[in-house]
Design an enzyme around this catalytic site. Structure first.
Site, mmCIF file in Angstrom:
data_model
loop_
_atom_site.group_PDB
_atom_site.id
_atom_site.type_symbol
_atom_site.label_atom_id
_atom_site.label_comp_id
_atom_site.label_asym_id
_atom_site.label_seq_id
_atom_site.Cartn_x
_atom_site.Cartn_y
_atom_site.Cartn_z
ATOM 1 C CG ASP A 1 -10.924 4.089 6.523
ATOM 2 O OD1 ASP A 1 -10.463 4.988 7.186
ATOM 3 O OD2 ASP A 1 -10.876 3.809 5.136
ATOM 4 C CE LYS B 1 -8.179 2.700 3.536
ATOM 5 N NZ LYS B 1 -8.608 3.917 3.761
ATOM 6 C CB SER C 1 -7.664 5.841 7.841
ATOM 7 O OG SER C 1 -7.970 5.494 6.612
ATOM 8 N NE ARG D 1 -9.065 11.098 9.119
ATOM 9 C CZ ARG D 1 -8.161 10.381 8.617
ATOM 10 N NH1 ARG D 1 -8.758 9.242 8.421
ATOM 11 N NH2 ARG D 1 -7.072 10.785 8.346
ATOM 12 C CG HIS E 1 -1.808 1.333 1.188
ATOM 13 N ND1 HIS E 1 -3.096 1.033 0.730
ATOM 14 C CD2 HIS E 1 -1.929 2.455 1.967
ATOM 15 C CE1 HIS E 1 -3.882 2.126 0.955
ATOM 16 N NE2 HIS E 1 -3.103 2.884 1.738
HETATM 17 N N1 URA Z 1 -4.808 6.954 3.136
HETATM 18 C C1 URA Z 1 -5.949 6.456 3.719
HETATM 19 O O1 URA Z 1 -6.425 5.419 3.424
HETATM 20 N N2 URA Z 1 -6.344 7.111 4.873
HETATM 21 C C2 URA Z 1 -5.997 8.128 5.395
HETATM 22 O O2 URA Z 1 -6.540 8.626 6.427
HETATM 23 C C3 URA Z 1 -4.965 8.906 4.517
HETATM 24 C C4 URA Z 1 -4.489 8.051 3.353
#
Ligand code: URA
Length: 439
Positions: A161, A187, A183, A168, A82
Site C-alpha cells: 500500500d 492497513k 488502501s 497514485r 481510523h
Molecule cells: N488514506 C489512505 O490511507 N489511503 C488512501 O488511499 C486515501 C486516504
C-alpha cells in the site's frame, strides 16, 4: 503469469483473478515490476474500476504484503479507529484515551500528515519527550501495562500500500473509491484489529467532497470488512470547516487537553461521542448508544479520561508538566489577530484552504521528508454560523516568519466568508452506516 497480460486485461475492463492480483502485489513489492507498469495497471483500475471480489482480493494481498500485527491477546474484540483525514482533526488524541479509560485496550499506530491533512503522530510528537517510535514489544507491553499506547507506524505494515499510494499520488489516481477503500482497509487489517470504526470525512477538507461518494466509500469498506471477517462501522462527519478551533500541531494538542479537562468544543464533542459510543458497542461494552455516550461524558467529568492521557504521555516518555500546564508549550514568535471585514454571519471556512494555509506556515508537509514546525497554525475565534461584528477578531495566525503573516492574513480574510443573512450551524454527524443493508 505475466504483468503485461494483467495490464491488458484491466485495460480491457475485464476482472482480475485472485492469483493475478496476488502476483501483481507480490512482484511489485519486491521491485520485480517497474513503476511504469504498476502505474499503467493502477490507471486501468482507476478508469475501469473493480468488482467487490477484486477489491477484497486487492485489500488482503496488500494487508499480507508485510508484517501483520497479532492483537488477539487483548481479547476477542479488538477495536481500531481510523479517519479518512481532515483539517484540525484531533479526534484520535481525545477519543482513544477516553475509550482506554473505559477498559478498551488501545494499540494505535497513527500516520503522519501529508499535504493539507494533519496526522496524529505529528501531534503526539509536539509533546516534548513523547516517543512515537518504539519497538513492537514495547508497544504491546505498554498496552498490557496501562491499556493504551499511541505510536507511529514502526512495523512494516502493508508495504505494498505504501508503494502504491506514493505512486497514485504521482499519477493523479488518489481519488478512486476501490483504491482508497483497499488502501485504508489493508492497513487496518494488518494492524491487527478485528473491529473497525471509520470516521469517513465529507467536504472541502476531505477526500470525499460529497455525501454520495462518502456513502459509496463506506459501503465498499464495510463490504471488505465483512468479507475479511472484520466488523466495520462508518460514521460520516462534516469536514467542510476545520474541526474545533485549533489547526496546527501544538495548538491542537492544547485544544485536546482542554477537551479532556472538560472544555468541550461542540463539533469535536459530537464526533467524539458518536465514534466513542460505537467503539464501545463494537468492543462488546454496551449495546445502547445513548448510554455509551453518557459513560463517555462521565469519564471526562470525573477526570478518568484526562488521567489516562497523562499516563499514556508519561509512559511514552513525554513531559507531563506540559499537559498539566499547557502554557509551557513553545509559542510561535508572532501571534497575529485577523479582523472581520464586515458584520454578519460566518458562512464558510473552507477546510482544504485552511489546511493549505497551515501547511504553508510550516504546520504540515508538502513533501514526505519536510520538517514540521509544531508551534505554528491558526486559532479560530468563530465557527460557521457565528455572528460577527466588523473588526471582531475572527482568528489568530501563529507564525514564526514575519513574511508569512501578511500573506496568511490576506488569505484568511478571503477564506472566512461573512454574509449578512443567517447561516444555520451545520450538522457535524452526517450519517452512520452500521451494515450494508441499511445503506
Ligand atoms: N488514506 C489512505 O490511507 N489511503 C488512501 O488511499 C486515501 C486516504
Amino acid at each position: 503469469m505475466n504483468i503485461l497480460e494483467i495490464i491488458a486485461k484491466k485495460r480491457d475492463a475485464k476482472n482480475l483473478s485472485k492469483q493475478e492480483i496476488e502476483f501483481f502485489i507480490k512482484e511489485y513489492t519486491q521491485n520485480n515490476i517497474t513503476d511504469y507498469q504498476a502505474a499503467a495497471l493502477i490507471m486501468a483500475i482507476y478508469i475501469n474500476g473493480m468488482n467487490d471480489e477484486e477489491i477484497v482480493n486487492l485489500t488482503l494481498a496488500m494487508a499480507n504484503s508485510g508484517e501483520v500485527l497479532d492483537l488477539s491477546k487483548f481479547g476477542k474484540n479488538v477495536v481500531d479507529k481510523h479517519s479518512t483525514g481532515g483539517v484540525g482533526d484531533k479526534i484520535s488524541l481525545i477519543l482513544l484515551p477516553i475509550v482506554a479509560s473505559l477498559g478498551i485496550p488501545v494499540a494505535k499506530m497513527s500516520g503522519r500528515g501529508l499535504g493539507f491533512t494533519g496526522g496524529t503522530a505529528d501531534k503526539l510528537e509536539a509533546i516534548p519527550g513523547y516517543k512515537t517510535q518504539v519497538d513492537i514489544n514495547t508497544f504491546i507491553q505498554n498496552v498490557e501495562n496501562i491499556g493504551i499506547s499511541m505510536i507511529t507506524q514502526t512495523m512494516n505494515l502493508a508495504p505494498a500500500d505504501k508503494k502504491i499510494y506514493a505512486l497514485r499520488d504521482t499519477i493523479s489516481c488518489v481519488d478512486s473509491i476501490p483504491l482508497i477503500a483497499s488502501s485504508i482497509m489493508s492497513k487496518k487489517i494488518a494492524s491487527g484489529a478485528n473491529k473497525i470504526i471509520l470516521d469517513v470525512t465529507v467536504g472541502s477538507g476531505a477526500f470525499m467532497k460529497n455525501k454520495e461518494d462518502a456513502i459509496k466509500l463506506s459501503k465498499e469498506m464495510i463490504k471488505i470488512g465483512k468479507l475479511a471477517n472484520r466488523e466495520t462501522i462508518c460514521i460520516l462527519t462534516n469536514m467542510d470547516e476545520p474541526l474545533g478551533y485549533a489547526v496546527g500541531n501544538s495548538l491542537e494538542v492544547i485544544e485536546s487537553i482542554e477537551f479532556l479537562k472538560g472544555k468541550m468544543q461542540e463539533d469535536v464533542k459530537q464526533v467524539v461521542l458518536e465514534l466513542g459510543a460505537y467503539m464501545l458497542k463494537l468492543a462488546g461494552k454496551g449495546e445502547d448508544i445513548e448510554k455509551n455516550k453518557k459513560r463517555i461524558l462521565e469519564n471526562i467529568e470525573n477526570g478518568k479520561a484526562y488521567q489516562t492521557f497523562i499516563e499514556m504521555v508519561k509512559n511514552q516518555g513525554g513531559d507531563i508538566s506540559y499537559i498539566e500546564d499547557t502554557s509551557k508549550f513553545e509559542k510561535s514568535k508572532y501571534i497575529e489577530p485577523v479582523y472581520a471585514q464586515k458584520s454578519g454571519y460566518i458562512h464558510e471556512i473552507n477546510a482544504e484552504k485552511i489546511g493549505e494555509l497551515a501547511c504553508s506556515l510550516g504546520a504540515g508537509r508538502i513533501k514526505k521528508d519536510d520538517k514540521i514546525d509544531a508551534s505554528v497554525g491558526i486559532i479560530f475565534n468563530k465557527k460557521v454560523s457565528d455572528r460577527v461584528k466588523e473588526n471582531d477578531i475572527v482568528a489568530y495566525i501563529h507564525a514564526n516568519k514575519l513574511e508569512d503573516i501578511k500573506i496568511a492574513k490576506e488569505k484568511l480574510i478571503n477564506i472566512i466568508k461573512i454574509e449578512e443573512d443567517y447561516k444555520e450551524c451545520p450538522n457535524v454527524i452526517l450519517g452512520k452506516i452500521t451494515n450494508i443493508s441499511n445503506i
